[in-house]
Design a protein around this motif. Structure first.
Motif, PDB file in Angstrom:
ATOM      1  N   GLY A  88       5.690   3.012  -7.286  1.00 14.28           N
ATOM      2  CA  GLY A  88       6.523   4.190  -7.482  1.00 14.28           C
ATOM      3  C   GLY A  88       7.556   3.990  -8.574  1.00 14.28           C
ATOM      4  O   GLY A  88       7.787   4.880  -9.405  1.00 14.28           O
ATOM      5  N   LYS A  89       8.180   2.808  -8.596  1.00 15.03           N
ATOM      6  CA  LYS A  89       9.174   2.525  -9.629  1.00 15.03           C
ATOM      7  C   LYS A  89       8.533   2.450 -11.008  1.00 15.03           C
ATOM      8  O   LYS A  89       9.099   2.934 -12.001  1.00 15.03           O
ATOM      9  N   ILE A  90       7.359   1.830 -11.087  1.00 12.92           N
ATOM     10  CA  ILE A  90       6.659   1.758 -12.372  1.00 12.92           C
ATOM     11  C   ILE A  90       6.308   3.161 -12.870  1.00 12.92           C
ATOM     12  O   ILE A  90       6.576   3.512 -14.027  1.00 12.92           O
ATOM     13  N   ASN A  91       5.720   3.961 -12.002  1.00 13.85           N
ATOM     14  CA  ASN A  91       5.307   5.302 -12.413  1.00 13.85           C
ATOM     15  C   ASN A  91       6.495   6.164 -12.811  1.00 13.85           C
ATOM     16  O   ASN A  91       6.446   6.896 -13.814  1.00 13.85           O
ATOM     17  N   ASP A  92       7.579   6.094 -12.033  1.00 10.94           N
ATOM     18  CA  ASP A  92       8.764   6.898 -12.338  1.00 10.94           C
ATOM     19  C   ASP A  92       9.393   6.483 -13.665  1.00 10.94           C
ATOM     20  O   ASP A  92       9.901   7.325 -14.417  1.00 10.94           O
ATOM     21  N   HIS A 120       0.371   6.223 -14.147  1.00 10.16           N
ATOM     22  CA  HIS A 120      -0.072   6.787 -12.873  1.00 10.16           C
ATOM     23  C   HIS A 120      -0.866   5.733 -12.095  1.00 10.16           C
ATOM     24  O   HIS A 120      -2.059   5.889 -11.838  1.00 10.16           O
ATOM     25  N   PHE A 121      -0.182   4.655 -11.723  1.00 11.40           N
ATOM     26  CA  PHE A 121      -0.809   3.590 -10.952  1.00 11.40           C
ATOM     27  C   PHE A 121      -0.943   4.031  -9.492  1.00 11.40           C
ATOM     28  O   PHE A 121      -0.115   4.779  -8.974  1.00 11.40           O
ATOM     29  N   GLN A 122      -1.980   3.547  -8.831  1.00 13.69           N
ATOM     30  CA  GLN A 122      -2.249   3.915  -7.434  1.00 13.69           C
ATOM     31  C   GLN A 122      -2.778   2.702  -6.674  1.00 13.69           C
ATOM     32  O   GLN A 122      -3.451   1.848  -7.260  1.00 13.69           O
ATOM     33  N   LEU A 123      -2.485   2.637  -5.387  1.00 13.29           N
ATOM     34  CA  LEU A 123      -3.031   1.609  -4.508  1.00 13.29           C
ATOM     35  C   LEU A 123      -4.010   2.280  -3.542  1.00 13.29           C
ATOM     36  O   LEU A 123      -3.626   3.170  -2.780  1.00 13.29           O
ATOM     37  N   ASP A 173      14.645  -4.549 -18.192  1.00 14.23           N
ATOM     38  CA  ASP A 173      14.761  -5.532 -17.122  1.00 14.23           C
ATOM     39  C   ASP A 173      13.863  -5.115 -15.966  1.00 14.23           C
ATOM     40  O   ASP A 173      14.153  -4.153 -15.259  1.00 14.23           O
ATOM     41  N   PHE A 174      12.772  -5.828 -15.775  1.00 11.86           N
ATOM     42  CA  PHE A 174      11.815  -5.496 -14.729  1.00 11.86           C
ATOM     43  C   PHE A 174      12.129  -6.205 -13.411  1.00 11.86           C
ATOM     44  O   PHE A 174      11.457  -5.990 -12.408  1.00 11.86           O
ATOM     45  N   SER A 175      13.130  -7.097 -13.402  1.00 11.54           N
ATOM     46  CA  SER A 175      13.377  -7.946 -12.242  1.00 11.54           C
ATOM     47  C   SER A 175      13.630  -7.132 -10.979  1.00 11.54           C
ATOM     48  O   SER A 175      13.306  -7.578  -9.866  1.00 11.54           O
TER      49      SER A 175
END
Length: 216
Positions: free
Chosen positions: A22-26, A31-34, A208-210
Motif C-alpha cells: 500500500g505504501k509503495i503504490n500510494d 499497482h503492486f498486488q499480493l 528514504d525507503f526505510s
C-alpha cells in the motif's frame, strides 16, 4: 528447482506485506498486488517448464509502461521484506501462466512480472558473480559506504544472472547505467535498491525507503 511447501503465510505477515504494498503504490503510482492461495498461475505447462514448484502465493508487479527501473527497485523491497519475515521468493518473468494468473489492471497498465512468495522446501543456489571491477569503477580505495553498496549489488538477482549494469563514483555522486541484455532497466532498479540499502544513502532519488520496513 525451487519448491514451496503447503504452509500458508500467517495473517500477521500478510498484513505487513499488504501494508508495504500500500505504501509503495500510494507513493509511486505503481499497482503492486499480493495474491494468496492461487495455484493456477503456476500449473500445467507453466509448472513443467518453470524452475519453481508448489507456488500458491505471488506478488504481481503492475503499472504503467516504461517504469521498468521503478518496478525493479520496489519489487526488490518486497523481496527483502519477505526474506526478513522468513519467506522465500523468486522473480518470474515468463514461466507462469499469464492467462490464469489473478490480477487487477487499471486502464493503460501492464503486468511486468510476478514474484513467488511462501515457505520454501529448499533454498535458492548462490549465483556466480562477475568480477567486482567489471561491475564498478573506483572500488579499490573508495569510501566504505560505496564499497558496501557495490558488495550488495554483487548479490542482487538479475535476469539469467547477467549483471548487465555498471556503477561509478564521481566525488560523492554515484552513477549507475544499464547495459545491453534481457530486461536491463529492471535489473538496474534491483541493483540500485541493493546499493542504497547497503550504503545507507539515497543515491538515485528514490527517497528514504526505510519506513517501509518499520513494522517488520
Amino acid at each position: 528447482m525451487r519448491s514451496y511447501n503447503e504452509c500458508p503465510i500467517e495473517k500477521e505477515k500478510v498484513h505487513k506485506l499488504s501494508g508495504i504494498i500500500g505504501k509503495i503504490n500510494d507513493g509511486t503510482g505503481l499497482h503492486f498486488q499480493l495474491i494468496l492461495n492461487e495455484p493456477r498461475a503456476f500449473s500445467g505447462i507453466a509448472a513443467k517448464l518453470g524452475t519453481i514448484g508448489g507456488v500458491k502465493n505471488y506478488f504481481v508487479l503492475a503499472g504503467a509502461p516504461g517504469r521498468d527501473e521503478d518496478v525493479g527497485y520496489y519489487g526488490e523491497v518486497l523481496v527483502i521484506a519477505s526474506q526478513m519475515m522468513g519467506l522465500g521468493t523468486c522473480w518470474v518473468r515468463s514461466t507462469y501462466n499469464k492467462s490464469k494468473a489473478v490480477f487487477d489492471l487499471r486502464d493503460g497498465e501492464e503486468v511486468y512480472l510476478v514474484i513467488s512468495v511462501g515457505y520454501g522446501k529448499n533454498c535458492g543456489k548462490p549465483h556466480v558473480s562477475r568480477d567486482v571491477h567489471e561491475i564498478a569503477d573506483g572500488y579499490d580505495g573508495a569510501p566504505d559506504w560505496y564499497r558496501r553498496g557495490i558488495d550488495s549489488v554483487m548479490l542482487a538477482p538479475t535476469a539469467i544472472n547477467q549483471q548487465k549494469f555498471h556503477f561509478s563514483l564521481d566525488g560523492d555522486a554515484v552513477k549507475a547505467e544499464a547495459g545491453v541484455g534481457r530486461f536491463p532497466e529492471l535489473d538496474l532498479g534491483i541493483a540500485k535498491f541493493h546499493f542504497d540499502a547497503a550504503a545507507g544513502r539515497d543515491c538515485f532519488g528514490y527517497g528514504d525507503f526505510s519506513g517501509l520496513f518499520a513494522e517488520i
